[in-house]
Structure formats: structure tokens, C-alpha cells
Motif scaffolding. Structure first.
Motif, PDB file in Angstrom:
ATOM      1  N   TYR A 370      22.721  82.590  21.400  1.00 30.32           N
ATOM      2  CA  TYR A 370      21.726  82.444  22.446  1.00 30.32           C
ATOM      3  C   TYR A 370      21.596  83.751  23.226  1.00 30.32           C
ATOM      4  O   TYR A 370      22.424  84.648  23.082  1.00 30.32           O
ATOM      5  N   GLU A 371      20.571  83.764  24.047  1.00 31.92           N
ATOM      6  CA  GLU A 371      20.326  84.931  24.885  1.00 31.92           C
ATOM      7  C   GLU A 371      21.588  85.341  25.645  1.00 31.92           C
ATOM      8  O   GLU A 371      21.935  86.515  25.708  1.00 31.92           O
ATOM      9  N   SER A 372      22.285  84.334  26.181  1.00 30.24           N
ATOM     10  CA  SER A 372      23.466  84.649  26.992  1.00 30.24           C
ATOM     11  C   SER A 372      24.551  85.308  26.138  1.00 30.24           C
ATOM     12  O   SER A 372      25.306  86.156  26.624  1.00 30.24           O
ATOM     13  N   ASP A 373      24.638  84.913  24.840  1.00 32.67           N
ATOM     14  CA  ASP A 373      25.636  85.554  23.976  1.00 32.67           C
ATOM     15  C   ASP A 373      25.312  87.030  23.798  1.00 32.67           C
ATOM     16  O   ASP A 373      26.201  87.880  23.740  1.00 32.67           O
ATOM     17  N   ILE A 374      24.018  87.308  23.704  1.00 35.90           N
ATOM     18  CA  ILE A 374      23.618  88.706  23.506  1.00 35.90           C
ATOM     19  C   ILE A 374      23.954  89.504  24.756  1.00 35.90           C
ATOM     20  O   ILE A 374      24.444  90.635  24.667  1.00 35.90           O
ATOM     21  N   GLU A 375      23.758  88.889  25.901  1.00 36.47           N
ATOM     22  CA  GLU A 375      24.081  89.605  27.143  1.00 36.47           C
ATOM     23  C   GLU A 375      25.573  89.904  27.211  1.00 36.47           C
ATOM     24  O   GLU A 375      25.981  90.980  27.652  1.00 36.47           O
ATOM     25  N   VAL A 376      26.372  88.940  26.747  1.00 34.10           N
ATOM     26  CA  VAL A 376      27.816  89.154  26.778  1.00 34.10           C
ATOM     27  C   VAL A 376      28.193  90.283  25.821  1.00 34.10           C
ATOM     28  O   VAL A 376      29.015  91.150  26.144  1.00 34.10           O
ATOM     29  N   LEU A 377      27.557  90.269  24.670  1.00 38.57           N
ATOM     30  CA  LEU A 377      27.811  91.318  23.683  1.00 38.57           C
ATOM     31  C   LEU A 377      27.505  92.691  24.287  1.00 38.57           C
ATOM     32  O   LEU A 377      28.273  93.644  24.137  1.00 38.57           O
ATOM     33  N   ILE A 378      26.405  92.751  24.996  1.00 37.76           N
ATOM     34  CA  ILE A 378      26.016  94.020  25.620  1.00 37.76           C
ATOM     35  C   ILE A 378      27.062  94.420  26.658  1.00 37.76           C
ATOM     36  O   ILE A 378      27.536  95.549  26.687  1.00 37.76           O
ATOM     37  N   ALA A 379      27.428  93.425  27.468  1.00 36.81           N
ATOM     38  CA  ALA A 379      28.385  93.713  28.520  1.00 36.81           C
ATOM     39  C   ALA A 379      29.695  94.220  27.939  1.00 36.81           C
ATOM     40  O   ALA A 379      30.269  95.210  28.403  1.00 36.81           O
ATOM     41  N   LYS A 380      30.157  93.546  26.877  1.00 38.39           N
ATOM     42  CA  LYS A 380      31.429  93.946  26.258  1.00 38.39           C
ATOM     43  C   LYS A 380      31.296  95.343  25.701  1.00 38.39           C
ATOM     44  O   LYS A 380      32.188  96.170  25.808  1.00 38.39           O
ATOM     45  N   ASN A 381      30.140  95.602  25.097  1.00 36.85           N
ATOM     46  CA  ASN A 381      29.893  96.893  24.481  1.00 36.85           C
ATOM     47  C   ASN A 381      29.908  98.011  25.500  1.00 36.85           C
ATOM     48  O   ASN A 381      30.309  99.128  25.232  1.00 36.85           O
ATOM     49  N   LEU A 382      29.445  97.661  26.683  1.00 38.49           N
ATOM     50  CA  LEU A 382      29.421  98.680  27.736  1.00 38.49           C
ATOM     51  C   LEU A 382      30.776  98.749  28.452  1.00 38.49           C
ATOM     52  O   LEU A 382      30.890  99.307  29.516  1.00 38.49           O
ATOM     53  N   LYS A 383      31.767  98.105  27.847  1.00 35.67           N
ATOM     54  CA  LYS A 383      33.145  98.088  28.350  1.00 35.67           C
ATOM     55  C   LYS A 383      33.238  97.569  29.791  1.00 35.67           C
ATOM     56  O   LYS A 383      33.964  98.087  30.631  1.00 35.67           O
ATOM     57  N   LEU A 384      32.461  96.589  30.059  1.00 36.36           N
ATOM     58  CA  LEU A 384      32.510  96.031  31.411  1.00 36.36           C
ATOM     59  C   LEU A 384      33.350  94.763  31.476  1.00 36.36           C
ATOM     60  O   LEU A 384      33.546  94.190  32.520  1.00 36.36           O
ATOM     61  N   ASN A 385      33.794  94.342  30.321  1.00 37.19           N
ATOM     62  CA  ASN A 385      34.545  93.097  30.295  1.00 37.19           C
ATOM     63  C   ASN A 385      36.007  93.330  30.658  1.00 37.19           C
ATOM     64  O   ASN A 385      36.873  93.359  29.801  1.00 37.19           O
ATOM     65  N   GLN A 386      36.248  93.546  31.953  1.00 32.82           N
ATOM     66  CA  GLN A 386      37.628  93.833  32.324  1.00 32.82           C
ATOM     67  C   GLN A 386      38.427  92.570  32.596  1.00 32.82           C
ATOM     68  O   GLN A 386      39.611  92.521  32.423  1.00 32.82           O
ATOM     69  N   SER A 387      37.759  91.567  33.085  1.00 35.27           N
ATOM     70  CA  SER A 387      38.512  90.365  33.434  1.00 35.27           C
ATOM     71  C   SER A 387      38.152  89.242  32.473  1.00 35.27           C
ATOM     72  O   SER A 387      37.391  89.401  31.551  1.00 35.27           O
ATOM     73  N   GLY A 388      38.688  88.106  32.720  1.00 35.56           N
ATOM     74  CA  GLY A 388      38.430  86.956  31.861  1.00 35.56           C
ATOM     75  C   GLY A 388      39.533  85.962  32.142  1.00 35.56           C
ATOM     76  O   GLY A 388      40.704  86.349  32.182  1.00 35.56           O
ATOM     77  N   TYR A 389      39.166  84.711  32.402  1.00 33.92           N
ATOM     78  CA  TYR A 389      40.180  83.709  32.702  1.00 33.92           C
ATOM     79  C   TYR A 389      40.632  83.051  31.406  1.00 33.92           C
ATOM     80  O   TYR A 389      39.787  82.688  30.569  1.00 33.92           O
ATOM     81  N   LYS A 390      41.934  82.940  31.251  1.00 32.93           N
ATOM     82  CA  LYS A 390      42.467  82.271  30.054  1.00 32.93           C
ATOM     83  C   LYS A 390      43.277  81.063  30.483  1.00 32.93           C
ATOM     84  O   LYS A 390      43.979  81.102  31.496  1.00 32.93           O
ATOM     85  N   LEU A 391      43.167  80.007  29.686  1.00 28.88           N
ATOM     86  CA  LEU A 391      43.889  78.776  30.035  1.00 28.88           C
ATOM     87  C   LEU A 391      45.363  78.921  29.674  1.00 28.88           C
ATOM     88  O   LEU A 391      45.695  79.264  28.541  1.00 28.88           O
ATOM     89  N   LYS A 392      46.233  78.647  30.677  1.00 28.67           N
ATOM     90  CA  LYS A 392      47.664  78.652  30.380  1.00 28.67           C
ATOM     91  C   LYS A 392      48.105  77.213  30.101  1.00 28.67           C
ATOM     92  O   LYS A 392      48.677  76.919  29.082  1.00 28.67           O
ATOM     93  N   SER A 393      47.769  76.300  31.014  1.00 21.67           N
ATOM     94  CA  SER A 393      48.141  74.891  30.793  1.00 21.67           C
ATOM     95  C   SER A 393      47.304  73.982  31.680  1.00 21.67           C
ATOM     96  O   SER A 393      46.685  74.434  32.651  1.00 21.67           O
TER      97      SER A 393
END
Ligand code: KIV
Ligand code: ZN
Length: 517
Positions: A370-393
């Protein structure tokens, strides 16, 4: 051009489909939407069926102004009395009374012979006529009824005051050719048929409800009974959106129109899906998620040049906003560049190629892009993806005599974050706990669970849409535990939100710097 009346039975026959019951508030909301859609008749329910049905019909009668409000009733005095009590407040009202006329129904269900059924039908139409001018009579199982008997009973009920006669294909057994001849036969053999509208009501057991309804229209029927999204008993009823759009797109064949406000179609469909929890399949005609989506490169290229290459109607004509292009394995670069430009990115050829290859890799992992996936791809590509929440439990405490509580632990940039929340069920509690951790709340716009495999330990995929600041974020999560799949999908959306927010902030900073220079 003839105008064909649209009789909507979503709230009666539609509600009879398993899992589609609605409460009074929901029914009123649906009725108001049907009024916006401009249906001619709303069959609001079966008044004698339950107290809830009766009250819903009465409230709809008070709340809806333009369409005729009808209640179903068996051909019995007590049914007719209650039906009238429920519809009497409506501006325009109708009693819809029915009795079965096929040999099999008369013998095994009614245990009555033809003479008794005929007398009963006539007596009850006369009885109803004293209460209400507008009377519809349905010969249940008409498509399997002896023709001579059908002609006779229709003649007699019209003489007794019926203003509409309905010819249901109750068990979805007929075919377009056969049904065409049935309706034509009625027109040719019932001498007073001109005094009544001919209505058709088709079930979809063989997948022909819409085709049968349209065949009947060509034979002279002037009312079609249908439901939004085609919901209804067993395989459902003729789908309103399909009947209406077939007539509109193929005016050359059907030479008739409806009063339907077509721009309200998608809203009506979404409302029914949300209220009943019964979502249409992605490839459902007219209102399915993919009905206007083009995945293959050749199709996408064609549509971008001229929509009519692959579209016989526009998404706008049914009130759908955009011509959404879903990317997939078969998508071409042309459409991809177009989408990047639409999103405001003018990258050089090198970056475009990079992104395009990454999008193709993503297609191997994820079915729909979807459009939002493409935006994420762009963001990651521009090395802006510094954070991200991961599930621990997560730990859930739930039951049928207590509120649900969820304790969520997330990891972000090496930090452990924890919150507890109460909620309306374990999933709601978990989403609220996540909102507390990140300090932002979202509106849950859509939530779907799909089973990706079989058996008790099936892998479930949750896909959902969160909304904030008028933007939508789609997330997907997979697990054999639906609560975990839901939490993962929620985090997927949250992470996209975070990335895009970061992207927006950076752009604003960049703009600000440039302006001040
Ligand atoms: O399918 C049917 O025959 C009906 C009638 C009651 C109209 O729903
Ligand atoms: Zn029916």
C-alpha cells in the motif's frame, strides 16, 4: 427509460444471515444511510419476530422521511396487526405479507391445499388493506410454484388490493432465462397485472441472484429487492450495488434507471461491514477492496494513460475517493515512479532503481503493498528509521465476569517500557496499554483477522488501520495467538506513524532552514 424501484431488505432478509444481527441503534443508523442512498423502500424488519425488531421498525418509521417503510408479516391477522403498529408512524408505509405457494411448501410446511392458500392470501390482503393502502404480496417460493396457480393467486390478490406482487426465487434455484419467462408469463397471463408493480426477490444459492434480477427487469419487473453487500439468508440476496451499477454501466442493455444516489454506495457498504463485522471479499464486485485496484504493470500503465483502458466505471461514481494502485510482484516501474511523484518525491534514477528493487523484494514477503508501505520504504531508505517499538512480552487477565487487563512490555532503543491498561476485551486493553507507553492515541478504523492455515493452531494474520491527524497507517501482524497478532499489527502501524512523523519533522526542519537562508 423506465425507473426501477429499489426495495432494500438489508434490515430484514439481510439481518437473517448468520452473524449479521444488528441492535436498534445500528438499525436506525443503517436506515438513515439507506435514506441517503435514496432507496425507494426500506424493509425495516419482521415486526412479529421479536420485541427488538418491532421497536426498530417503529423507530425507523419515526426517523426516516423519504423512503417507504415496510414490515414483513406472514398472512396472519396477528402478524399484520403488529406490522401495522410498527409502521404506522412512517410518512409512507407498506405492509408486506407473504404465504408460500409451491407444492412442496404447501404440503410440508403449511399443510394446506391450493384452495386454502388462495383463500387465506386473499382474506389477508383484504384485511391488511383496511389498515394501509400500500400492500405488497409475496408468493413465497414462486419460482417453484405451479404457473397456473401462481397466475390465479396473483390475479386474486391484486383484485383484493395488493399494489405490488413479489415473485421470490426463495431458494435461489432459478436461472436468468427461466426467470425471464416466468415474469413474462405473469405479464401475459394475469389480466389485472397492470394494477400492480411486479417485484423480484432473488437469493444467491447458485450465484445468480443479480443476473436473475436483471433478467426479470428485462421481462418487465419494475421493483428489485436486494441488500447491501448481498447479505441475506444462506448465500444471500441480490447485491444492491451490483444491480444498480449493472443498470447504470449497461444502460444500453437495460434501458432503465434507479433513484439511487450512487455516490453513497461505498459508504453504505462500509457501514454494513462495520456494523455486522461481515467484511466483503477483496475481489467483490463494485465494493471489494480490489475492485478498482490494478496490480499488473500493463494494467497500471494503461490506467495511468487513460482510465477507460481497464475501468468500466470510475471509483468516484460510487463515492470511492482514489483509484488506489496496489503494488505487487507484477507492478511496473512506470506506476511506481508515478506514485513517488504523487507522494511528493522526485528522486534521481539511482534512488528510484534502489527503491523499486526494494519494493519488489517486499512483494515476496507481503502480498499487498500500500501507499503507506512505500512511504515506510522511502523513510527507511533515507535512514530515518531510528526508532521502532518491539514487543517484549504481554500478560492478559480476562474473563466473562471481569474487565480485561493487559500488561505490555516494549523495547525501544534499548529501553524497556511497561504499562498496564484495562479495556473492553483483551485486544482493546492491549492497544490502550501501547497508547500509554508511546503517549499517543489512535482511532482504530479497521480490524480484520484472517486465518492463513488450517486447524486449531492456525496461523492468524491481523490487519488493521489506525488513524491519526487524518492520516491512515496500516499494520499487519502474524501469530498463532490472535492477541499477539493484534499487538504486532498495532505496533506495525505505530512504527509507521513514528517513521513518517520523523520524516515530516525532518522535512519541516529542512524547509525552515532553507527559508531562513
Ligand atoms: O425469500 C423469500 O421468499 C422471502 C419472502 C418472505 C419475500 O424473503
Ligand atoms: Zn428472501
Amino acid at each position: 427509460m423506465r425507473t426501477i424501484k429499489i426495495f432494500d431488505t438489508t434490515l430484514r432478509d439481510g439481518e437473517q444471515s448468520p452473524g449479521c444481527s444488528m441492535n436498534i441503534k445500528e438499525k436506525i443508523e443503517v436506515a438513515k444511510q439507506l435514506e441517503k442512498l435514496n432507496v425507494d423502500v426500506i424493509e425495516a424488519g419482521f415486526a412479529i419476530a421479536s420485541k427488538g425488531d418491532f421497536e426498530a421498525i417503529r423507530e425507523i418509521s419515526k426517523n426516516v422521511k423519504k423512503p417507504i417503510v415496510a414490515s414483513l408479516s406472514r398472512a396472519l391477522k396477528k402478524d399484520i396487526d403488529i406490522a401495522y403498529e410498527a409502521i404506522k408512524y412512517a410518512n409512507k408505509n407498506r405492509i408486506h405479507t407473504f404465504i408460500a405457494t409451491s407444492d412442496i411448501h404447501m404440503e410440508y410446511k403449511l399443510k394446506m391445499d391450493k384452495k386454502e392458500v388462495l383463500k387465506h392470501a386473499v382474506d389477508m390482503v383484504k384485511y391488511a388493506k383496511k389498515l394501509c393502502y400500500d400492500i405488497e404480496f409475496s408468493a413465497e417460493d414462486a419460482s417453484r410454484t405451479n404457473k397456473e396457480f401462481l397466475y390465479e393467486i396473483l390475479y386474486e390478490v391484486i383484485k383484493a388490493g395488493a399494489t405490488t406482487v413479489n415473485i421470490p426465487d426463495t431458494v435461489g434455484y432459478t436461472t436468468p432465462e427461466e426467470y425471464y419467462h416466468l415474469i413474462k408469463g405473469i405479464r401475459d397471463n394475469v389480466s389485472n397485472i397492470k394494477n400492480a408493480d411486479i417485484s423480484v426477490h432473488c437469493h444467491n444459492d447458485l450465484g445468480m441472484a443479480v443476473s436473475n434480477s436483471l433478467a426479470a427487469l428485462r421481462a418487465g419487473a419494475n421493483q428489485i429487492e436486494c441488500t447491501i453487500n448481498g447479505i441475506g439468508e444462506r448465500a444471500g440476496n441480490a447485491a444492491l450495488e451490483e444491480v444498480v451499477m449493472a443498470m447504470d454501466v449497461r444502460k444500453d442493455i437495460y434501458v432503465s434507471k434507479t433513484n439511487i444516489n450512487k455516490k453513497e454506495i461505498i459508504k453504505s457498504s462500509n457501514l454494513i461491514s462495520t456494523i455486522t463485522g461481515s467484511f466483503v471479499s477483496a475481489n467483490k464486485a463494485i465494493v471489494g477492496e480490489n475492485a478498482f485496484a490494478h496490480e499488473s504493470g500493463i494494467h497500471q500503465h494503461g490506467v495511468l494513460e487513460n482510465k477507460e483502458t481497464y475501468e468500466i466505471m470510475t471509483p468516484e461514481s460510487i463515492g470511492k475517493k482514489e483509484n488506489k494502485i496496489v503494488f505487487g510482484k507484477h507492478s511496473g516501474k512506470h506506476a511506481f515512479i508515478n506514485k513517488l511523484e504523487e507522494l511528493g518525491y522526485n528522486f534521481d534514477e539511482f534512488r528510484i532503481n534502489e527503491l523499486f528493487n526494494q519494493m519488489k523484494d517486499l512483494c515476496d514477503k507481503k502480498k499487498n503493498i500500500y501507499e503507506s508501505d512505500i512511504e515506510v520504504l522511502i523513510a527507511k531508505n533515507l535512514k530515518l528509521n531510528q526508532s521502532g517499538y518491539k514487543l517484549k512480552s504481554f500478560v492478559i487477565n480476562t474473563g466473562n465476569i471481569t474487565n480485561s487487563t493487559s500488561t505490555i512490555k516494549l523495547i525501544s532503543e534499548g529501553n524497556l517500557l511497561e504499562e498496564v491498561s484495562l479495556g473492553d476485551g483483551p485486544i482493546d486493553a492491549s492497544f490502550k496499554a501501547i497508547d500509554k507507553i508511546i503517549g499517543v492515541s489512535f482511532i482504530l478504523k479497521d480490524y480484520k483477522i484472517n486465518s492463513l492455515s488450517k486447524g486449531k493452531d492456525a496461523l492468524g494474520e491481523v490487519s488493521l488501520i489506525l488513524k491519526r491527524d487524518n492520516k491512515k497507517y496500516r499494520g499487519i501482524g502474524m501469530s498463532t495467538d490472535i492477541i499477539e497478532a493484534s499487538i504486532l499489527a498495532y505496533l506495525d502501524s505505530v512504527n509507521k506513524y513514528m517513521i513518517l512523523k520523523e520524516l515530516d519533522n525532518n522535512e519541516n526542519e529542512y524547509d525552515a532552514k532553507n527559508i531562513s537562508k
